[in-house]
Structure formats: structure tokens, C-alpha cells
Design an enzyme around this catalytic site. Structure first.
Site, mmCIF file in Angstrom:
data_model
loop_
_atom_site.group_PDB
_atom_site.id
_atom_site.type_symbol
_atom_site.label_atom_id
_atom_site.label_comp_id
_atom_site.label_asym_id
_atom_site.label_seq_id
_atom_site.Cartn_x
_atom_site.Cartn_y
_atom_site.Cartn_z
ATOM 1 N N ASP A 419 4.672 -4.000 -4.120
ATOM 2 C CA ASP A 419 4.618 -2.550 -4.057
ATOM 3 C C ASP A 419 6.014 -1.946 -3.942
ATOM 4 O O ASP A 419 6.915 -2.512 -3.309
ATOM 5 C CB ASP A 419 3.789 -2.147 -2.828
ATOM 6 C CG ASP A 419 3.624 -0.659 -2.681
ATOM 7 O OD1 ASP A 419 3.014 -0.050 -3.567
ATOM 8 O OD2 ASP A 419 4.121 -0.108 -1.679
ATOM 9 N N GLU A 472 5.593 -3.381 -9.236
ATOM 10 C CA GLU A 472 5.344 -1.957 -9.438
ATOM 11 C C GLU A 472 6.724 -1.295 -9.457
ATOM 12 O O GLU A 472 7.292 -0.983 -8.410
ATOM 13 C CB GLU A 472 4.483 -1.376 -8.321
ATOM 14 C CG GLU A 472 4.081 0.073 -8.594
ATOM 15 C CD GLU A 472 4.072 0.956 -7.358
ATOM 16 O OE1 GLU A 472 3.668 2.112 -7.484
ATOM 17 O OE2 GLU A 472 4.481 0.509 -6.280
#
Length: 743
Positions: A419, A472
């Protein structure tokens, strides 16, 4: 309790006929009695001195204390100082013993094991690797581990807290009073350790630290492998008795390359997929659903323990503890094993970019900024109100790299989606001038985080063959999916945020204006082969006022559903792997809410049931046609047929597999059908209409080509053959040569 006595007033060693007690000063005794001494094992326990053994034990409030030897004999101890009892035994070292304690007059004595008679449970090699930041199995050395030492069952505790003045372990087993269970410092490693006899699986505990700032605080174990159910914040001793059955899955995984393999990902937030289900129930219901839908993988939003459910798991306090909201660690293993048994891979979201400021967790853990940067220009995240890991510190980097390995090895997950990578790559991310510190070269790149990400991807892929690391990452940082041996970050895939933002922006336009935004539909192919891309429609796109995927397009319900179906066809036929967030597969009409769960009742209505059927059929078609996945990252696997027909809001292209076999997609984002729409084809003969998103079964109007078309020898756009099609409104058709089905 016996009166406090002053060791300085005791008879000098050697003044009596018996063995001599090892002398200690007031500082050692006083600090040990309050649980604030850095080396309580040097005071308590058994120590050889002048040919005998001095035994000390800390038993506050005791009325009498005895040492009990293996032969059953005993020796009374004398109270020495503030709950410390002592005796000198005329025995050779080492000596094995227990302690018999009488707490009150008239009560039977209790025989107890002495925690301070055991050797350290963390070895020299472990300490060296921890200090160097190279312990790839950190979870085996630190944390709480049930074990048997010298035929005594108990739990060892170890924690890294280099700046703490003292550390205790507290829990119900000691009445949350930790001075009798103070840990010893193991030198320059910064590790503290103790073995506590008589406690085991299921015991709740915390570490009580006397910080460098002089204050005591109770902390959850950073290495805890289980935690209490929030809002409780304790750590829990855990053991695993789980037996995996996925050996074949792991062998197959190691033998395949993810980039050229089929990957259709169903992203979900486990607590709200079907609220009330735990890991064990999900092992039945989720497995059945994902299997029926034809997805190859699930991607689980973070499962590491987190105190606030509204963070969806992205503010982690227990990096090694699966959330207890849904069950035990072994029950999570059961879920993953069941998914593997059904041929479904498991990707988990991983959050090494930041952590919350909860005072019982990692923040200022030992009274100093330990896990985080001390300077707020590097140590605090302005967007999320969280702290940023100091990955320039060996031990912090090791904590995170080992954590990646932990999920891959202990829970057999098949990949980690990392993330907020963009926030890790740039020192000025979300910061104004003057709010960030340039790197040593004067640049904005975060060199420490870049090195950490390279180490994490390289170590993970080395230790767990066949897994995939997914970034990401929303910027144009070069080499995200290039190997670390050539200077890249080493990820297997990068989320193509550009494709997602462009196409959703295009989808949100009134069809009459889409001709002016046609580039948003086609621009992704300009950079498609610069990285290994994954096409995400994630949870971030259906929350915080963005609306559901269904409602992103204009028009009435029918037009929105048709637009959604065409968009899904684009996602499944465009080069790159697919990720779809739960609820979007059946055209959820409202934004996702982690509190409400999914509106499964919508499947009673044809438009929603039709969208679900389309996703199921797209997955089945992709599984049948390698052209839709084998050459995602090969420029030879894609060709435009018509990419510039902005006037019709239509694009068409061909995909090819490793053998060159073609599949053609024609997508119309206009609300009008196009009859006799001529499209060039890569070869002549009969072409089958494998799928039309406008089919009645999907809730469409039924405009199509009766299942097959014949390519005419009429040149168009540089190709020898072309075909006249009926292209449905807000619809897509997928074609393949009949010869492929005959084969």
C-alpha cells in the site's frame, strides 16, 4: 511482608561457618525489587560464589520462602531486601530447584518455578542478526513462544527496546504486576528477554516499559502473533497446530511465472463481505462464491491487527497478528488452505508505509522515536495523521522485511500488495516547500525507503518462489517492476492508476462529449509496456463520495448498467491483469460501507444479476482464451484495429496468445447501436461472437450478430479482411475465429 533490611548492615561474607552469600549493593537489590533493573537475572536466580551457590528470589508479600531441590530436600531463605529472599547453598553449580512460598499464616505453601534460573532463549546468532538487521525470521526469535526448558513448560518473551531502562511482562498470570517478571537486557542488541514458567497458549500479556523518558507505559508486543479482539489491546500467546494440505498448490505456484499467467482478482474486505462470518465460515461461503465466479485470486484488505475498523486495516498496530475480529490465526490458515484447495490464490494488502500513533503500540515505543523518524518532516504523514517508519534504521527495516516473509511463509499467502508506495518513494510527498528534507544528493527521492523496498521484494521472492509483490504506485517512478539486480524496485506488478483514472473519467462523461475525450480511452497503450501492469477497480474508487462503479456513468439505470458492462469488458480484454472490488461484480448501486456490508438482495433484480453473470462469463472466456492474458506485457500481443474512431465512441483491437491466435474486442461507448459497422480483422473466414454485453441474459437489449460473422476479403486500415457488425448501444462484442473452437 517481612521488614525491609539494609544489606550494608548484614554480617560480612565469610563471617559465619556456612557458605557465603554473594554480596550485592543497594542499587542492584533496590532496582530489582521494583522491577526496574536492566539485568535482574544477575541478581535473582542461582549464582556460583566462593564454591557455593547463592539463590535469590523476588517474592513480595511472602511470609516464608524455601528452596526445594530435586531430591525433595529444602532450605529456608531469609528476607534480604524489599521482597527479595536469599540463601547460600553448599552445592556445586548449576543447581535445579523450585521455590516453595507461604503467602499467609495458616495457608498451604505453593511450589513455583523460578523464572530467573533459566538461560537466555535468544541465541547469539539471533542477536547478531537482529543487530545487523538481517534476521529474515525475526518472528522466531522475538515475541512470545511456548517452549519447554529443562522439562519445565512455559513461555519465553523477547522484545527489542534498545533505549528502555527496564522492561517487564505483565498479564493475568501475575496480576498485571510486573516486578517479579522483569526482563534482562541482552546487551548491544537492544533485546530484552525472560522465560516465564507455567503459562502458555491463550495467555494475554503486555510489555511494561520504563522508557528513556523516565515514564512507565504498557505496550502491545510488536511481534505478537495474536491479539485480543478490539477494542481490547493486549497481546496473546499463541501456538499453531494447523496442518497444511496445499503442498501441490505451492509446488505449482513455484513452477509458474505470474506475469504470463492468468490473474483475475476479487478484492474484498473480509469483515463486510458477509458481516458476521469468521474465517472458518468464509472458508466455505467465500470459497464457493469465488470459485463459482471464476476469479483466480482474492485480494484481502489488510488483515494485520488494527484498532479502528473504519481504517479498513490500513492503520496497523499488530503487524504479525491476524485480526482477531474474525477468529484465530489457525482459522485464517484454514481459510487460505481452503482457497488453495479450490485453486484460488491469496494476495494480502501490506502496509509498511506508516503506522498509527496509539500510545500502547509502536509510537515512541521505548520512550524515544524508535520505529519512526524523530524529525516530523520525515516521521509524520501529513495526510493520514500517522507516523512513518525509519527504514534507514537496520532493525526497523528488518522488522518490516521479516514481516513480509512471515505472511508468505507462515500463512502461505501468494502475494503482497504494498500500500501507498508512492508516499514512500518521495520525501516531498504531500509536503510543501520547507516541510521536507532533501536526500544526501539534494534530491526528493527517499533513498532509504527505495533500498528497503528493494530488499523486501528481493527477500520475499527468494524465500517464497512463485509469489508476487504488487505496488500500489501512482507516479511515473521508473523501474517499479524491473529487477533489483538492474536497479529496479523488484515488484512483479504495478497498479496502473493512470488507466483507472483516465477510463473512469471518460466513463463519467456524457456520451455526446466522449468524442472529445477519446484519448482517455486509448492513452494507456502508449505506456502499457513500460511496467508490468495490473488494472485496478479497487475499494478506493467506490467510497468517500466517489459513488459506486455503476453510478459513475450518466443516464438512467439501464444506461448505467450497460455502461458498466462495457467497462468491465474493456477491463477484461485490455492488456494487464484485472482487479475488481467486491460488490462491483453485481453492480452495487450505493457506495461501499464497511459497516453495512454488501447489498446481496440486489441479485433479485435482472440488471444486477446480469452484471454478475457477465463477470462470471468474462472470467470463463479469459480462462478459455490465453490471448486474453498470456502476452499482457508483450507488445506483440496487442494491435489496434480501430483506435481513433472518436466520432462513434468506439474502439476495436486484437489480442494474441503465444501461438499468435487472435481474439478481437469491439467496444461502443455511445448510446446508439452501430449497424453495418465495418471493422478490419486479422484473418478471413468465420468468426464466432463469443460474448455480447448486450445479451438479454445480462440485462441488455439483445442487439448482436446471431453468434457468428463472415470476414469478407475487403481491405480496411491496412488489413486484407473486414466484417460488418451490429455493435450494440453501450455494448461490447468479443470475437474469435471459428477454427479455434474446432481445434
Amino acid at each position: 511482608m517481612a521488614e525491609k533490611s539494609d544489606p550494608a548492615s548484614s554480617p560480612p561474607p565469610g563471617s559465619s561457618d556456612g557458605p557465603t552469600i554473594m554480596p550485592l549493593g543497594v542499587h542492584e537489590l533496590g532496582s530489582t525489587a521494583t522491577g526496574s533493573y536492566h539485568d535482574p537475572h544477575s541478581v535473582l536466580g542461582a549464582h556460583e560464589y566462593q564454591g557455593a551457590v547463592t539463590v535469590r528470589t523476588l517474592r513480595p508479600f511472602a511470609r516464608a520462602v524455601e528452596v526445594v531441590l530435586p531430591d525433595g530436600s529444602s532450605r529456608s531463605l531469609e528476607h534480604e531486601y524489599d521482597g527479595i529472599w536469599v540463601a547460600a547453598l553448599d552445592l556445586p553449580a548449576p543447581v535445579v530447584y523450585t521455590v516453595r512460598v507461604t503467602w499467609a499464616e495458616g495457608e498451604d505453601p505453593v511450589e513455583l518455578q523460578e523464572p530467573y534460573r533459566f538461560l537466555p532463549t535468544v541465541g547469539e546468532l539471533d542477536l547478531h542478526l537482529i543487530h545487523e538487521g538481517r534476521h529474515e525470521e525475526l518472528w522466531r526469535a522475538l515475541g512470545a513462544h511456548v517452549r519447554t526448558l529443562e522439562e519445565v513448560e512455559g513461555t519465553s518473551f523477547a522484545v527489542w527496546a534498545p533505549n528502555a531502562r527496564a522492561v517487564q511482562v505483565v498479564g493475568a498470570f501475575n496480576g498485571w504486576e510486573g516486578r517479579g517478571h522483569a526482563l534482562r537486557s541482552l546487551g548491544a542488541s537492544g533485546v530484552w528477554e525472560i522465560f516465564v514458567p507455567g503459562i502458555g497458549d491463550g495467555e494475554t500479556y503486555k510489555f511494561r516499559l520504563l522508557g528513556a523518558d523516565g515514564t512507565w507505559s504498557d505496550r502491545a508486543d510488536p511481534m505478537a502473533r495474536r491479539a485480543e479482539v478490539p477494542p481490547a489491546t493486549g497481546s496473546v500467546v499463541t501456538t499453531s497446530g494447523f496442518e497444511w494440505t496445499d503442498e501441490h498448490w505451492l509446488a505449482e505456484r513455484a513452477a509458474h511465472e505470474p506475469v504470463s499467467s492468468r490473474m483475475s482478482i476479487y478484492e474484498l474486505h473480509l469483515p463486510s463481505w458477509r458481516p458476521g462470518l469468521g474465517y472458518r465460515s468464509l472458508a466455505t461461503e467465500l470459497v464457493e462464491y469465488v470459485t463459482e465466479m471464476g476469479f483466480t485470486h482474492v485480494e484481502l484488505m489488510p488483515l494485520a491487527e488494527h484498532p479502528f475498523g473504519g481504517s479498513w486495516g490500513y492503520q496497523v498496530t499488530g503487524y504479525y497478528a491476524p485480526t482477531s475480529r474474525l477468529g484465530s490465526p489457525d482459522e485464517l490458515r484454514h481459510l487460505i488452505d481452503a482457497l488453495h484447495g479450490a485453486g484460488i490464490g491469496v494476495i494480502m494488502d501490506w502496509v509498511p508505509a506508516h503506522f498509527p500513533k496509539d500510545e500502547w503500540a509502536l509510537a515512541r515505543f521505548d520512550g524515544t522515536p524508535l520505529y519512526e523518524h524523530a524529525d516530523p518532516r520525515r516521521g509524520e504523514h501529513p495526510d493520514w495523521g500517522t507516523l512513518v517508519f525509519d527504514t534507514g534504521r537496520h532493525e526497523v527495516r528488518n522488522f518490516l522485511v521479516s514481516n513480509a516473509c512471515y505472511w508468505l511463509e507462515e500463512f502461505h499467502v501468494d502475494g503482497l500488495r504494498v500500500d501507498a508506495v508512492a508516499s514512500m518513494l518521495y520525501l516531498d510527498y504531500s509536503r510543501e516547500d520547507g516541510q521536507w528534507i532533501p536526500n544526501r544528493h539534494g534530491g526528493r527521492e527517499d533513498l532509504e525507503n527505495i533500498a528497503f523496498l528493494q530488499e523486501a521484494t528481493a527477500t520475499a521472492t527468494k524465500r517464497a518462489p512463485g509469489i508476487v509483490m504488487i505496488a500500489e504506485e501512482s507516479t511515473s517512478f521508473p523501474g517499479v517492476t524491473r529487477g533489483t539486480d538492474t536497479g529496479g524496485l523488484g515488484f512483479g506488478f504495478k497498479w496502473t492508476m493512470g488507466w483507472m483514472h483516465d477510463t473512469l473519467e471518460y466513463l463519467g462523461q456524457d456520451p455526446v462529449n466522449r468524442q472529445h475525450r477519446h484519448g482517455e480511452l486509448t492513452f494507456s497503450m502508449v505506456y502499457q509496456y513500460s511496467e508490468n501492469f495490473l488494472l485496478p477497480i479497487s475499494h478506493d474508487e467506490v467510497v468517500h463520495g466517489k459513488g459506486s462503479l455503476l453510478r459513475k456513468a450518466p443516464g438512467d439505470d439501464w444506461q448505467q448498467a450497460a455502461s458498466l458492462r462495457t467497462y468491465l469488458a474493456l477491463q477484461w480484454t485490455h492488456p494487464g491483469k484485472q482487479l475488481l472490488f467486491m460488490g462491483s461484480e453485481f453492480a452495487q448501486g450505493t457506495e461501499w460501507s464497511e459497516q453495512a456490508g454488501l447489498p446481496w438482495w440486489l441479485l433479485e433484480y435482472p440488471l444486477h444479476r446480469g452484471a454478475q453473470q457477465l463477470v462470471k462469463d468474462l472470467n470463463a472466456l479469459q480462462a478459455e482464451l490465453p490471448a486474453l492474458y498470456e502476452r499482457d506485457q508483450d507488445p506483440g500481443g496487442f494491435e489496434w484495429l480501430i483506435g481513433d474512431d472518436a466520432g462513434h465512441n468506439t474502439i476495436s483491437f486484437v489480442r494474441r496468445d503465444d501461438e499468435g491466435s487472435p481474439v478481437v474486442a469491439v467496444l461502443n461507448f455511445a448510446p446508439q447501436p452501430w449497424h453495418d459497422y465495418r471493422v478490419p480483422l486479422p484473418e478471413g473466414g468465420i468468426w464466432l461472437e463469443l460474448l455480447s454485453t448486450d445479451a438479454p441474459v445480462y440485462g441488455g437489449s439483445g442487439i448482436g450478430n446471431l453468434g457468428r460473422v463472415h470476414a469478407e476479403p475487403l481491405a480496411l486500415h491496412g488489413r486484407d479482411h473486414s466484417v460488418r457488425l451490429s455493435v450494440p448501444p453501450l455494448g461490447a462484442v468479443i470475437l474469435a475465429p471459428e477454427r479455434l473452437r474446432e481445434d
